[in-house]
Design an enzyme around this catalytic site. Structure first.
Site, PDB file in Angstrom:
ATOM      1  N   TYR A  51      78.256  52.022  75.938  1.00 46.40           N
ATOM      2  CA  TYR A  51      77.375  51.148  75.177  1.00 46.40           C
ATOM      3  C   TYR A  51      76.872  50.011  76.058  1.00 46.40           C
ATOM      4  O   TYR A  51      77.661  49.180  76.535  1.00 46.40           O
ATOM      5  CB  TYR A  51      78.093  50.571  73.966  1.00 46.40           C
ATOM      6  CG  TYR A  51      78.554  51.582  72.938  1.00 46.40           C
ATOM      7  CD1 TYR A  51      78.076  52.895  72.933  1.00 46.40           C
ATOM      8  CD2 TYR A  51      79.480  51.230  71.966  1.00 46.40           C
ATOM      9  CE1 TYR A  51      78.518  53.810  71.999  1.00 46.40           C
ATOM     10  CE2 TYR A  51      79.910  52.137  71.025  1.00 46.40           C
ATOM     11  CZ  TYR A  51      79.427  53.428  71.045  1.00 46.40           C
ATOM     12  OH  TYR A  51      79.869  54.337  70.108  1.00 46.40           O
ATOM     13  N   PRO A 198      78.295  56.300  58.427  1.00 49.07           N
ATOM     14  CA  PRO A 198      78.452  56.556  56.995  1.00 49.07           C
ATOM     15  C   PRO A 198      77.239  56.168  56.157  1.00 49.07           C
ATOM     16  O   PRO A 198      77.099  56.632  55.024  1.00 49.07           O
ATOM     17  CB  PRO A 198      79.663  55.691  56.622  1.00 49.07           C
ATOM     18  CG  PRO A 198      79.629  54.563  57.620  1.00 49.07           C
ATOM     19  CD  PRO A 198      79.176  55.214  58.902  1.00 49.07           C
ATOM     20  N   ALA A 200      74.094  56.622  57.330  1.00 45.01           N
ATOM     21  CA  ALA A 200      72.990  57.486  57.765  1.00 45.01           C
ATOM     22  C   ALA A 200      71.775  56.672  58.195  1.00 45.01           C
ATOM     23  O   ALA A 200      70.659  56.857  57.691  1.00 45.01           O
ATOM     24  CB  ALA A 200      72.621  58.481  56.665  1.00 45.01           C
ATOM     25  N   LYS A 201      72.018  55.746  59.121  1.00 44.39           N
ATOM     26  CA  LYS A 201      70.956  54.898  59.676  1.00 44.39           C
ATOM     27  C   LYS A 201      70.217  54.117  58.593  1.00 44.39           C
ATOM     28  O   LYS A 201      68.998  53.907  58.665  1.00 44.39           O
ATOM     29  CB  LYS A 201      69.968  55.743  60.487  1.00 44.39           C
ATOM     30  CG  LYS A 201      70.605  56.390  61.713  1.00 44.39           C
ATOM     31  CD  LYS A 201      69.591  57.125  62.554  1.00 44.39           C
ATOM     32  CE  LYS A 201      70.242  57.701  63.812  1.00 44.39           C
ATOM     33  NZ  LYS A 201      69.267  58.443  64.662  1.00 44.39           N
ATOM     34  N   GLY A 202      70.960  53.667  57.608  1.00 45.51           N
ATOM     35  CA  GLY A 202      70.381  52.837  56.553  1.00 45.51           C
ATOM     36  C   GLY A 202      69.737  53.602  55.422  1.00 45.51           C
ATOM     37  O   GLY A 202      69.279  53.008  54.437  1.00 45.51           O
ATOM     38  N   LEU A 204      71.168  55.359  53.237  1.00 42.72           N
ATOM     39  CA  LEU A 204      72.025  55.362  52.044  1.00 42.72           C
ATOM     40  C   LEU A 204      72.271  53.944  51.534  1.00 42.72           C
ATOM     41  O   LEU A 204      73.349  53.618  51.048  1.00 42.72           O
ATOM     42  CB  LEU A 204      73.350  56.060  52.364  1.00 42.72           C
ATOM     43  CG  LEU A 204      73.216  57.547  52.711  1.00 42.72           C
ATOM     44  CD1 LEU A 204      74.547  58.131  53.169  1.00 42.72           C
ATOM     45  CD2 LEU A 204      72.677  58.346  51.524  1.00 42.72           C
TER      46      LEU A 204
END
Length: 302
Positions: A51, A198, A200-202, A204
């Site tokens: 990273y 969790p 899903a890239k925003g 959800l």
């Protein structure tokens, strides 16, 4: 915040951890985010040497100064960039792993890593050699436990069979239920899943109903399908935040010890950690499964 045992280890991880890949490069802001997470009961802090090419580990290390014992510190290894001008390459050799850990320890400002994870993996890797490297590092006291971060079924099966891993990090959410094919087997081996992505890239979150919603969709879901799903979820939310329901979903299976949403602000940490006060009923879980797709990994199989 509820704590769960990570695999067969003595490590106790909060059911909601913190994925540090989303941290900005601003040291003060990153420190505030990590300190807020610790204050809210988060124990699992997850980063990787890749990273920002080591800078993320440095941010995490500085933020944990004086607070190191409050967390289970996890990082990853296997991607090498120190010998190329641009990008990186997969280099999971025993020698490289045993060299890389020393650099990670230095950047993190600690003399041990709680969970050292192989950051990927292929079936053609020198798997026994990799396992030997991790076992040597355990014996030397440089790491407490080790795991892998992989979505490849053939790789996962080999490490379950041949190693003493305590965890497998996998992308897992309502929009990516592929890991469910393997959760029972992973649990039967006494290994835990760390669920990344969790939200899903925003997709959800309540953002799906705003102008900030993604126009790209997610995996095999087009935007309209995601919108329709979240309308159904909202209809049964009973005042609960959609993101909280999404964060709870991966945790419904006992193989999943923790899920690690990222955060780029203190406010996001506050929002995410409140999911620890939310529960899903069996009926709600059943509905979520009816409304979403049970897909499978079609590559990297035996």
């Amino acid at each position: 915040m509820r704590l769960n045992r990570l695999g067969s280890s003595e490590l106790q991880v909060s059911e909601l951890g913190l994925g540090c890949m989303s941290l900005r490069s601003d040291e003060k802001e990153a420190t505030k985010i990590i300190h807020k997470a610790l204050d809210k009961g988060v124990t699992l802090i997850d980063t990787a040497d890749l990273y920002d090419f080591g800078k993320n580990e440095k941010l995490v290390g500085k933020a944990l100064k004086g607070k190191r014992e409050q967390c289970v510190l996890a990082t990853k290894v296997g991607n090498r960039w120190d010998h190329v001008e641009e990008g990186w390459e997969w280099a999971p050799s025993k020698d490289y792993i045993k060299t890389a850990v020393k650099h990670s320890l230095q950047r993190l400002g600690t003399d041990y890593i709680d969970l050292y994870q192989l950051h990927g993996g292929t079936i053609n890797d020198p798997i026994d050699e990799i396992i030997e490297a991790f076992e040597d590092l355990k014996a030397e006291g440089l790491i407490r436990e080790y795991g892998i971060s992989s979505i490849r079924p053939n790789v996962i099966k080999e490490y379950l069979k041949r190693s003493n891993i305590v965890s497998i990090m996998m992308q897992y959410s309502l929009l990516d239920r592929r890991p469910e094919e393997w959760l029972n087997m992973i649990q039967a081996h006494g290994v835990s899943v760390i669920a990344r992505g969790p939200l899903a890239k925003g997709n959800l979150t309540d953002r799906i109903f705003t102008g900030k919603a993604s126009e790209k969709g997610f995996l095999d879901y087009v935007p309209s399908e995601i919108n329709d799903l979240m309308i159904k979820v909202k209809d049964i939310s009973d005042g609960r935040m959609l993101s909280h329901l999404a964060l709870r979903y991966p945790l419904h299976h006992p193989a999943v010890a923790t899920t690690i949403p990222g955060a780029s602000s203190v406010e996001q940490v506050d929002d995410n950690t409140e999911a620890s006060n939310v529960d899903l009923s069996d009926e709600e879980i059943s509905l979520f499964k009816q409304w979403t797709k049970q897909t499978y990994y079609d590559k990297h199989r035996d």
